[in-house]
Design an enzyme around this catalytic site. Structure first.
Site, PDB file in Angstrom:
ATOM      1  N   GLU A 102     -13.886  -1.123  -1.502  1.00  0.00           N
ATOM      2  CA  GLU A 102     -12.512  -1.533  -1.132  1.00  0.00           C
ATOM      3  C   GLU A 102     -12.106  -2.752  -1.967  1.00  0.00           C
ATOM      4  O   GLU A 102     -10.969  -2.849  -2.418  1.00  0.00           O
ATOM      5  CB  GLU A 102     -12.410  -1.858   0.359  1.00  0.00           C
ATOM      6  CG  GLU A 102     -12.638  -0.665   1.266  1.00  0.00           C
ATOM      7  CD  GLU A 102     -11.704   0.497   0.974  1.00  0.00           C
ATOM      8  OE1 GLU A 102     -10.516   0.265   0.705  1.00  0.00           O
ATOM      9  OE2 GLU A 102     -12.174   1.650   0.988  1.00  0.00           O
ATOM     10  N   TRP A 143     -10.778  -1.560  -4.980  1.00  0.00           N
ATOM     11  CA  TRP A 143      -9.358  -1.164  -4.995  1.00  0.00           C
ATOM     12  C   TRP A 143      -8.485  -2.371  -5.312  1.00  0.00           C
ATOM     13  O   TRP A 143      -7.484  -2.261  -6.013  1.00  0.00           O
ATOM     14  CB  TRP A 143      -8.942  -0.559  -3.647  1.00  0.00           C
ATOM     15  CG  TRP A 143      -9.212   0.923  -3.584  1.00  0.00           C
ATOM     16  CD1 TRP A 143     -10.258   1.535  -2.974  1.00  0.00           C
ATOM     17  CD2 TRP A 143      -8.414   1.970  -4.173  1.00  0.00           C
ATOM     18  NE1 TRP A 143     -10.162   2.900  -3.144  1.00  0.00           N
ATOM     19  CE2 TRP A 143      -9.036   3.192  -3.866  1.00  0.00           C
ATOM     20  CE3 TRP A 143      -7.238   1.986  -4.909  1.00  0.00           C
ATOM     21  CZ2 TRP A 143      -8.528   4.421  -4.280  1.00  0.00           C
ATOM     22  CZ3 TRP A 143      -6.724   3.213  -5.330  1.00  0.00           C
ATOM     23  CH2 TRP A 143      -7.365   4.410  -5.019  1.00  0.00           C
ATOM     24  N   TRP A 172      16.301   9.854  -3.170  1.00  0.00           N
ATOM     25  CA  TRP A 172      16.142   9.000  -1.981  1.00  0.00           C
ATOM     26  C   TRP A 172      17.453   8.938  -1.212  1.00  0.00           C
ATOM     27  O   TRP A 172      18.531   9.044  -1.810  1.00  0.00           O
ATOM     28  CB  TRP A 172      15.759   7.568  -2.397  1.00  0.00           C
ATOM     29  CG  TRP A 172      14.507   7.451  -3.200  1.00  0.00           C
ATOM     30  CD1 TRP A 172      14.398   7.069  -4.499  1.00  0.00           C
ATOM     31  CD2 TRP A 172      13.163   7.721  -2.764  1.00  0.00           C
ATOM     32  NE1 TRP A 172      13.078   7.072  -4.908  1.00  0.00           N
ATOM     33  CE2 TRP A 172      12.301   7.473  -3.844  1.00  0.00           C
ATOM     34  CE3 TRP A 172      12.603   8.141  -1.562  1.00  0.00           C
ATOM     35  CZ2 TRP A 172      10.923   7.626  -3.776  1.00  0.00           C
ATOM     36  CZ3 TRP A 172      11.224   8.301  -1.475  1.00  0.00           C
ATOM     37  CH2 TRP A 172      10.400   8.053  -2.582  1.00  0.00           C
ATOM     38  N   ASN A 222      -5.088  -1.218   7.655  1.00  0.00           N
ATOM     39  CA  ASN A 222      -4.895  -0.383   6.457  1.00  0.00           C
ATOM     40  C   ASN A 222      -4.488   1.045   6.796  1.00  0.00           C
ATOM     41  O   ASN A 222      -3.580   1.614   6.185  1.00  0.00           O
ATOM     42  CB  ASN A 222      -6.172  -0.381   5.620  1.00  0.00           C
ATOM     43  CG  ASN A 222      -6.016   0.474   4.384  1.00  0.00           C
ATOM     44  OD1 ASN A 222      -5.118   0.244   3.586  1.00  0.00           O
ATOM     45  ND2 ASN A 222      -6.850   1.493   4.238  1.00  0.00           N
ATOM     46  N   TRP A 248      10.530   3.904  -1.710  1.00  0.00           N
ATOM     47  CA  TRP A 248       9.341   3.089  -1.426  1.00  0.00           C
ATOM     48  C   TRP A 248       9.573   1.606  -1.724  1.00  0.00           C
ATOM     49  O   TRP A 248       8.944   0.733  -1.119  1.00  0.00           O
ATOM     50  CB  TRP A 248       8.118   3.601  -2.215  1.00  0.00           C
ATOM     51  CG  TRP A 248       8.245   3.543  -3.722  1.00  0.00           C
ATOM     52  CD1 TRP A 248       8.683   4.531  -4.544  1.00  0.00           C
ATOM     53  CD2 TRP A 248       7.920   2.432  -4.576  1.00  0.00           C
ATOM     54  NE1 TRP A 248       8.661   4.118  -5.855  1.00  0.00           N
ATOM     55  CE2 TRP A 248       8.192   2.836  -5.905  1.00  0.00           C
ATOM     56  CE3 TRP A 248       7.418   1.159  -4.365  1.00  0.00           C
ATOM     57  CZ2 TRP A 248       7.986   1.995  -7.008  1.00  0.00           C
ATOM     58  CZ3 TRP A 248       7.220   0.320  -5.461  1.00  0.00           C
ATOM     59  CH2 TRP A 248       7.499   0.748  -6.769  1.00  0.00           C
ATOM     60  N   TRP A 261       1.938   1.114  -2.268  1.00  0.00           N
ATOM     61  CA  TRP A 261       3.193   1.813  -1.941  1.00  0.00           C
ATOM     62  C   TRP A 261       3.399   2.987  -2.879  1.00  0.00           C
ATOM     63  O   TRP A 261       3.774   4.081  -2.456  1.00  0.00           O
ATOM     64  CB  TRP A 261       4.387   0.845  -1.983  1.00  0.00           C
ATOM     65  CG  TRP A 261       4.604   0.191  -0.658  1.00  0.00           C
ATOM     66  CD1 TRP A 261       4.123  -1.024  -0.263  1.00  0.00           C
ATOM     67  CD2 TRP A 261       5.269   0.741   0.484  1.00  0.00           C
ATOM     68  NE1 TRP A 261       4.469  -1.265   1.039  1.00  0.00           N
ATOM     69  CE2 TRP A 261       5.186  -0.205   1.527  1.00  0.00           C
ATOM     70  CE3 TRP A 261       5.954   1.934   0.723  1.00  0.00           C
ATOM     71  CZ2 TRP A 261       5.750   0.012   2.792  1.00  0.00           C
ATOM     72  CZ3 TRP A 261       6.510   2.153   1.983  1.00  0.00           C
ATOM     73  CH2 TRP A 261       6.407   1.205   2.995  1.00  0.00           C
TER      74      TRP A 261
HETATM   75  P1  FAD Z   1     -11.287  -4.655   4.368  1.00  0.00           P
HETATM   76  O1  FAD Z   1     -11.354  -3.229   4.779  1.00  0.00           O
HETATM   77  O2  FAD Z   1     -12.243  -5.584   4.995  1.00  0.00           O
HETATM   78  O3  FAD Z   1     -11.437  -4.656   2.777  1.00  0.00           O
HETATM   79  C1  FAD Z   1     -11.954  -5.776   2.045  1.00  0.00           C
HETATM   80  C2  FAD Z   1     -10.971  -6.201   0.975  1.00  0.00           C
HETATM   81  O4  FAD Z   1     -10.771  -5.156   0.035  1.00  0.00           O
HETATM   82  C3  FAD Z   1      -9.589  -6.526   1.507  1.00  0.00           C
HETATM   83  O5  FAD Z   1      -9.528  -7.827   2.039  1.00  0.00           O
HETATM   84  C4  FAD Z   1      -8.722  -6.333   0.277  1.00  0.00           C
HETATM   85  O6  FAD Z   1      -8.774  -7.471  -0.566  1.00  0.00           O
HETATM   86  C5  FAD Z   1      -9.426  -5.175  -0.439  1.00  0.00           C
HETATM   87  N1  FAD Z   1      -8.783  -3.893  -0.112  1.00  0.00           N
HETATM   88  C6  FAD Z   1      -9.061  -3.065   0.923  1.00  0.00           C
HETATM   89  N2  FAD Z   1      -8.302  -1.947   0.850  1.00  0.00           N
HETATM   90  C7  FAD Z   1      -7.524  -2.083  -0.248  1.00  0.00           C
HETATM   91  C8  FAD Z   1      -6.525  -1.272  -0.864  1.00  0.00           C
HETATM   92  N3  FAD Z   1      -6.160  -0.072  -0.381  1.00  0.00           N
HETATM   93  N4  FAD Z   1      -5.914  -1.739  -1.978  1.00  0.00           N
HETATM   94  C9  FAD Z   1      -6.239  -2.933  -2.501  1.00  0.00           C
HETATM   95  N5  FAD Z   1      -7.194  -3.739  -1.973  1.00  0.00           N
HETATM   96  C10 FAD Z   1      -7.816  -3.324  -0.855  1.00  0.00           C
HETATM   97  N6  FAD Z   1      -3.746  -5.329   0.538  1.00  0.00           N
HETATM   98  C11 FAD Z   1      -3.499  -6.591   0.170  1.00  0.00           C
HETATM   99  O7  FAD Z   1      -4.446  -7.382   0.048  1.00  0.00           O
HETATM  100  N7  FAD Z   1      -2.237  -7.020  -0.082  1.00  0.00           N
HETATM  101  C12 FAD Z   1      -1.148  -6.198   0.043  1.00  0.00           C
HETATM  102  O8  FAD Z   1      -0.023  -6.617  -0.207  1.00  0.00           O
HETATM  103  C13 FAD Z   1      -1.382  -4.865   0.471  1.00  0.00           C
HETATM  104  N8  FAD Z   1      -0.348  -4.001   0.655  1.00  0.00           N
HETATM  105  C14 FAD Z   1      -0.600  -2.714   1.061  1.00  0.00           C
HETATM  106  C15 FAD Z   1       0.482  -1.830   1.218  1.00  0.00           C
HETATM  107  C16 FAD Z   1       0.252  -0.519   1.634  1.00  0.00           C
HETATM  108  C17 FAD Z   1       1.404   0.440   1.774  1.00  0.00           C
HETATM  109  C18 FAD Z   1      -1.061  -0.085   1.887  1.00  0.00           C
HETATM  110  C19 FAD Z   1      -1.330   1.325   2.319  1.00  0.00           C
HETATM  111  C20 FAD Z   1      -2.136  -0.944   1.716  1.00  0.00           C
HETATM  112  C21 FAD Z   1      -1.917  -2.262   1.301  1.00  0.00           C
HETATM  113  N9  FAD Z   1      -2.983  -3.170   1.123  1.00  0.00           N
HETATM  114  C22 FAD Z   1      -2.722  -4.449   0.710  1.00  0.00           C
HETATM  115  C23 FAD Z   1      -4.384  -2.719   1.223  1.00  0.00           C
HETATM  116  C24 FAD Z   1      -5.066  -2.870   2.582  1.00  0.00           C
HETATM  117  O9  FAD Z   1      -4.265  -2.363   3.597  1.00  0.00           O
HETATM  118  C25 FAD Z   1      -5.449  -4.312   2.922  1.00  0.00           C
HETATM  119  O10 FAD Z   1      -6.111  -4.896   1.826  1.00  0.00           O
HETATM  120  C26 FAD Z   1      -6.384  -4.338   4.125  1.00  0.00           C
HETATM  121  O11 FAD Z   1      -5.739  -3.791   5.250  1.00  0.00           O
HETATM  122  C27 FAD Z   1      -6.815  -5.747   4.408  1.00  0.00           C
HETATM  123  O12 FAD Z   1      -7.639  -5.803   5.535  1.00  0.00           O
HETATM  124  P2  FAD Z   1      -9.128  -6.309   5.410  1.00  0.00           P
HETATM  125  O13 FAD Z   1      -9.176  -7.574   4.642  1.00  0.00           O
HETATM  126  O14 FAD Z   1      -9.676  -6.337   6.801  1.00  0.00           O
HETATM  127  O15 FAD Z   1      -9.776  -5.138   4.560  1.00  0.00           O
END
Ligand code: FAD
Length: 479
Positions: A278, A281, A309, A344, A362, A385
């Site tokens: 993650e 990502w 849209w 997420n 979006w 997005w």
């Molecule tokens: P954990 O599951 O603990 O993951 C650890 C770290 O991995 C996160 O803190 C984050 O830095 C990174 N990560 C995890 N999933 C993703 C992902 N899909 N994409 C990129 N990095 C990821 N994340 C953001 O940090 N900033 C945003 O502005 C953001 N916008 C989002 C918009 C949409 C529409 C979606 C679907 C996802 C978005 N995310 C964003 C990704 C993700 O939802 C969050 O990073 C996550 O929910 C953070 O929770 P956590 O720290 O407990 O994640």
């Protein structure tokens, strides 16, 4: 004896003292170190309201951590290159050090600063800091970045462990007598109205709280991460995203701490592998932003440029306020408003609902997230997005339309998440909580719900919304 010339350390999206390569190098010179943060809304995307709140708390925490070490954090506002060059001249600095940000507008500001410092005869040094792997290390044969996540991450892993994190300096004094702004004068925190109560309740920004959260995750949550990470009703993820966004932790600190945890307890391996992927990502999104600076405004897949849209301000307002009539969607948007984050899984569901069921661009959703998320990230937000909308790199296929009822039933089976954020449904039985419109009048009455009054009717029918989305998609496929 003339006083030694100081080195300025320019803090940016790296509001920490440990594993801060620029600070580490500056301290090693033995010269006095001047810690500086510049509020510059002209470079990159100006942070939204929730992120500005976080920034204020994080700067306060950083200032306090510097003060404990005998130093002070100087705050100034304006175009960074001009402000920093002026300060360098004012105090006769011998150099300016910073950690680079691999994003076009930030790189441009760095180049401007370098040029201004050369004119003054002041040295400068930039260090890598915000990524595990620099974009230059992951390129295809044509020299372009990879647009598919799996080979990207495989390549990143093949490069081996990132460098070990650096320790925080023990001393940073003596505090400089340099004039700076008061944080309050920047107006980063809301006052009239003060909408940040939920953020204060939920978060403690700053490096020490970030480290504590990481330790806590590795100790208690990582073990169940694979099974729990998709469950918004559980505390199953790290909640590190805003700390990473503001650089209160570096990704390599997270990486090494996670690897160390597995070395200590091999049973953590599956959870940690998934967790690091993650983090991969985040890295992937940052690399995409490096290659596509207009990620927040331009479809990566240009066939979406002609997508039909709709403009529906009423539906958009209902979505923003969490009043769509779909409980999981509404719960997510209300969680976002209150806490500045959203789980997420639910981010995916609410984003899909906006672009597919409501056919709203979006970019409208991205902009709302940008303003309301404390972790609003210039790479991750638009990249995700675009991923959900189907127009991004390695995107979910457009024709995959999340069913909000099934998503709710699968990932919030008892409805605990919905009950928490949509309290007007708290007495609806679990089997109906994700589709209260299926309840009988007696069931609704005994749960105290009047649809259309205490809780909205669905603003769009799922099957009709799905068909409309697929028809719209067929238009661009033909075009
Ligand atoms: P954990 O599951 O603990 O993951 C650890 C770290 O991995 C996160 O803190 C984050 O830095 C990174 N990560 C995890 N999933 C993703 C992902 N899909 N994409 C990129 N990095 C990821 N994340 C953001 O940090 N900033 C945003 O502005 C953001 N916008 C989002 C918009 C949409 C529409 C979606 C679907 C996802 C978005 N995310 C964003 C990704 C993700 O939802 C969050 O990073 C996550 O929910 C953070 O929770 P956590 O720290 O407990 O994640």
């Amino acid at each position: 004896m003339p006083s030694p010339q100081p080195v300025i350390v320019w803090f940016r999206d790296d509001l920490r003292l440990s594993d801060h390569p620029a600070l580490h190098a500056a301290v090693k010179t033995g010269a006095p170190v001047v810690c500086l943060y510049v509020l510059d809304d002209s470079v990159g995307r100006s942070p939204g309201g929730a992120a500005r709140w976080w920034l204020a708390q994080s700067l306060r925490a950083l200032g306090a951590a510097i003060a404990v070490r005998g130093g002070s954090l100087v705050l100034r506002r304006g175009a960074a290159a001009t402000v920093i060059a002026e300060l360098a001249r004012e105090i006769g600095a011998r150099g300016v050090y910073w950690n680079g940000i691999a994003q076009a507008p930030h790189r441009a500001a760095e180049r401007q600063l370098e040029a201004a410092l050369v004119r003054l005869g002041v040295g400068s040094q930039s260090f890598p800091g915000d990524l595990l792997v620099p974009p230059s290390a992951i390129r295809n044969k044509e020299g372009r970045g990879l647009r598919v996540y799996t080979p990207f991450w495989r390549r990143a892993l093949s490069l081996g462990d990132p460098p070990k994190p650096l320790p925080a300096p023990r001393q940073l004094g003596p505090a400089s007598k340099i004039a700076g702004d008061g944080l309050e004068s920047w107006g980063l925190e809301p006052s009239k109205p003060d909408w940040a109560e939920g953020l204060r309740e939920t978060w403690t920004p700053g490096e020490s709280s970030a480290r504590e959260r990481l330790r806590d995750f590795l100790k208690h949550t990582a073990r169940g991460y694979v099974g729990d990470r998709d469950r918004p009703d559980r505390d199953g993820t790290s909640r590190l995203s805003p700390h990473l966004r503001f650089g209160e932790l570096s990704p390599r600190q997270v990486w090494h701490a996670a690897r160390f945890a597995v070395a200590e307890d091999p049973a953590l391996e599956p959870g940690i592998e998934k967790f690091l992927s993650e983090l991969g990502w985040r890295e992937f999104c940052r690399h995409l932003l490096h290659d596509h600076p207009d990620l927040a405004t331009e479809n990566l897949q240009t066939n979406f440029d002609g997508f039909p849209w709709t403009r529906d301000s009423k539906a958009l307002a209902a979505w923003r306020r969490g009043r769509t009539g779909y409980p999981i969607v509404d719960a997510g948007l209300r969680e976002l408003w209150h806490t500045g984050v959203m789980h997420n899984r639910v981010r995916m569901v609410v984003a899909s609902f906006l672009v597919k069921h409501l056919l709203i661009d979006w970019r409208e959703g991205e902009a709302w997230f940008w303003d309301t998320l404390v972790d609003a990230d210039p790479g991750s937000n638009p990249a995700n997005w675009q991923w959900v909308a189907g127009c991004g790199a390695d995107a979910a296929p457009y024709f995959r339309v999340f069913n909000p009822v099934l998503q709710g039933e699968k990932f919030d089976p008892d409805g605990a998440y919905v009950r928490r954020w949509v309290p007007e449904l708290k007495n609806v039985p679990a089997k109906l909580i994700h589709q209260p419109w299926q309840a009988t009048p007696i069931e609704l009455a005994s749960a105290g719900v009047t649809l259309g009054k205490t809780y909205p009717q669905p603003i769009v029918d799922h099957a009709r919304g799905r068909e409309r989305a697929l028809a719209a998609y067929a238009q661009i496929r033909r075009g």
